[in-house]
Design an enzyme around this catalytic site. Structure first.
Site, PDB file in Angstrom:
ATOM      1  N   SER A   2      45.946  69.042  63.146  1.00 24.27           N
ATOM      2  CA  SER A   2      45.367  69.672  61.960  1.00 24.27           C
ATOM      3  C   SER A   2      43.998  69.097  61.608  1.00 24.27           C
ATOM      4  CB  SER A   2      46.305  69.532  60.761  1.00 24.27           C
ATOM      5  OG  SER A   2      46.400  68.181  60.390  1.00 24.27           O
TER       6      SER A   2
ATOM      7  N   SER B   1      49.810  71.597  57.736  1.00 29.42           N
ATOM      8  CA  SER B   1      49.479  70.619  56.710  1.00 29.42           C
ATOM      9  C   SER B   1      48.714  69.460  57.343  1.00 29.42           C
ATOM     10  CB  SER B   1      50.743  70.103  56.029  1.00 29.42           C
ATOM     11  OG  SER B   1      51.203  68.940  56.680  1.00 29.42           O
ATOM     12  N   LYS B   2      48.139  68.658  56.473  1.00 29.79           N
ATOM     13  CA  LYS B   2      47.330  67.539  56.946  1.00 29.79           C
ATOM     14  C   LYS B   2      48.146  66.562  57.781  1.00 29.79           C
ATOM     15  CE  LYS B   2      43.222  67.440  54.237  1.00 29.79           C
ATOM     16  NZ  LYS B   2      42.109  66.602  53.837  1.00 29.79           N
ATOM     17  N   ARG B   3      49.456  66.625  57.608  1.00 26.77           N
ATOM     18  CA  ARG B   3      50.305  65.709  58.385  1.00 26.77           C
ATOM     19  C   ARG B   3      50.577  66.212  59.798  1.00 26.77           C
ATOM     20  NH1 ARG B   3      52.119  65.758  53.396  1.00 26.77           N
ATOM     21  NH2 ARG B   3      53.478  67.512  53.863  1.00 26.77           N
TER      22      ARG B   3
ATOM     23  N   PHE C 222      40.127  63.176  56.071  1.00 25.10           N
ATOM     24  CA  PHE C 222      39.557  63.792  57.269  1.00 25.10           C
ATOM     25  C   PHE C 222      39.522  65.311  57.100  1.00 25.10           C
ATOM     26  CE2 PHE C 222      44.097  63.876  58.312  1.00 25.10           C
ATOM     27  CZ  PHE C 222      44.233  65.158  58.790  1.00 25.10           C
TER      28      PHE C 222
END
Ligand code: GLU
Ligand code: ZN
Length: 489
Positions: A261, A255-257, A15
């Protein structure tokens, strides 16, 4: 058109991250400000990690933000194709020209061998030591006889590499810190280190604006642009501007986590593109000291890459919410209605397509909520009580527990009696009757008087204005809900 050409080169591996979209926005604004060209290039050479969803989400996200591309997938352009997975022959050709010109060389070493040599020499320098730079024909033949296949490495210059970063000023890398690096894997697959500068060169990119996380790859890329120019590909080194790191909670890089985000979360929650764009612009840039709400057009007009702040930018959800709310306040009720419609339909509040009755009720109801909602996603919750089938209407259990206690039920009972006597069912008449019965009659403070009535009628403690809501609900439904509430066990 000016000769400014910038690119947004996402990899469709998952994503799309807000930091990525911020890069797209800054490149787009830079291109539009200078009357240049914004190129979308999809970096999908990592065939194992690409997904169709990743690809679609890139295009959808840019469209949602209103960032149109002048060259790229679906629109084409003179330097296509713009998906790297369709350019493998280009990379193979450039790689062999670099090898023939001596700009790059085959390296047969294994990682273990490189590590072992570093240990033995006591060197602190990380990375490759240049061992295969000058292999003799015999050495080559011996490696090949062992069945080894080489990686291709760029021969890095022995001088330091410096450049004038548009955001950070002069940046210098010492030659010893930037060893010869691989352009092709041993199986011949081109690496990011090759394809990204090759395409910048072939697509005549003049400015590379990207996140600071990529700064360490810049000296390698600069050496490659120079080597490419020597073999007749491109026109040397573009200008660079490295945009500040985006920090999340607790002084760590977003971060992507991290929640928030991904762009999709904000889209799904009913944030406006105007709000998100404005907020992302503030991650490193500002239009003026005393002003933080602006439009994309205003950004384009004022955008100056040299005024981007190199310091880390903090991703602040509260600030994003406030900026979004400010853009909601700028929209007309009609505009909010049409943009909220998909959210109302998805939540099942109105039909898809809407019945004429729902359409009419929505037109009457939206003025009551348009001022109160900070995202489009808040509309369904506030409006559902008006559209719900009477049989499905329920009270929020927590609100009912709190406000419809014995006292509350007496208030609702009095409200029922007062409203039953109202002849013309209008906001004014409803207000007058409730005021007379509850505030004057029972001697209650307005908040105490109207809270229980609100829960009985709308199901919740938080709702659009009560008297208007009652009018829209109509006499029969309004009285029925009060009656149901006052007689509840
Ligand atoms: N595909 C790379 C990325 O998404 C591009 C980086 C760049 O802007 O050069 O990180
Ligand atoms: Zn080697």
């Amino acid at each position: 058109m000016s000769d400014v050409r910038v690119r947004f080169p996402p990899s469709p591996t998952g994503f799309i991250h807000v930091g990525n979209i911020r890069s797209a926005l800054f490149n787009w604004a830079f291109a539009r400000h200078h009357g240049g060209t914004f190129v979308l290039r999809v970096e999908d050479t990592d065939l194992a990690r690409n997904t169709d969803e990743g690809y679609d989400s890139i295009l959808d996200s840019l469209r949602w933000m209103g960032l149109d591309w002048d060259e790229g997938p679906e629109v084409g352009g003179p330097y296509g194709p713009y998906r790297q997975s369709e350019r493998f022959d280009v990379y193979a050709d450039v790689a062999s020209r670099l090898r023939e010109a001596g700009e790059a060389y085959d390296c047969f070493c294994t990682t273990e061998e490189v590590d072992a040599r570093r240990k033995a020499s006591g060197s602190k320098v990380q990375g490759y030591d240049g061992h295969c730079r000058e292999l003799s024909a015999e050495q080559r033949a011996a490696f090949e006889a062992e069945g080894r296949t080489p990686v291709l490495r760029l021969r890095m210059p022995d001088e330091p590499i410096d450049f004038d970063d548009l955001v950070r000023g002069t940046v210098t890398f010492q030659a010893k810190d930037v060893p010869d690096f691989a352009l092709l894997r041993a199986n011949g697959a081109p690496l990011y280190t090759l394809v990204n500068p090759v395409d910048d060169a072939m697509m005549k990119i003049t400015h590379v604006l990207r996140g600071e996380d990529l700064l360490s790859s810049t000296p390698r890329q600069i050496a490659l642009y120079r080597a490419l120019e020597r073999i007749g590909v491109g026109q040397g080194v573009p200008e660079f501007g490295h945009l500040p790191i985006v920090m999340g909670e607790g002084n760590k890089r977003l971060s992507k986590r991290d929640a928030g985000s991904g762009l999709a979360e904000w889209v799904d929650a009913g944030y406006l593109p105007e709000g998100l764009i404005n907020y992302l612009a503030l991650l490193g840039w500002g239009i003026a000291e005393d002003r933080d709400v602006f439009t994309l057009e205003e950004m384009v007009e004022a955008f100056d890459i040299r005024r981007v702040n190199p310091n880390p930018a903090r991703f602040d959800r509260k600030k994003l919410a406030a900026i979004n709310a400010a853009h909601m306040r700028r929209l007309s009720v009609d505009e909010i209605t049409s943009r909220a419609l998909p959210f109302l339909q998805r939540a099942g509040v109105v039909g898809d397509p809407m019945s004429p009755g729902d359409a009419q009720l929505l037109e009457q109801a939206m003025p009551l909520v348009a001022e109160r909602i900070n995202t489009l996603g808040e509309a369904p919750d506030l409006l559902a009580f008006l559209f719900v089938d009477e049989a499905d209407f329920t009270l929020d259990p927590v609100d009912a527990e709190r406000l419809l206690d014995a006292d509350g039920l007496r208030v609702v009972d009095a409200a029922y009696t007062a409203l039953e006597a109202v002849e013309t069912w209008s906001t004014d008449a409803i207000q007058e009757a409730l005021q007379a019965a509850l505030v004057n009659g029972l001697g209650l403070k307005p908040r105490v008087a109207f809270g229980p009535v609100r829960v009985a009628v709308t199901g919740k403690r938080v709702s659009p204005p009560l008297f208007e809501s009652l009018e829209l609900l109509g006499r029969a439904r309004g009285l029925a809900r009060l009656d149901a509430a006052r007689t509840r066990a």
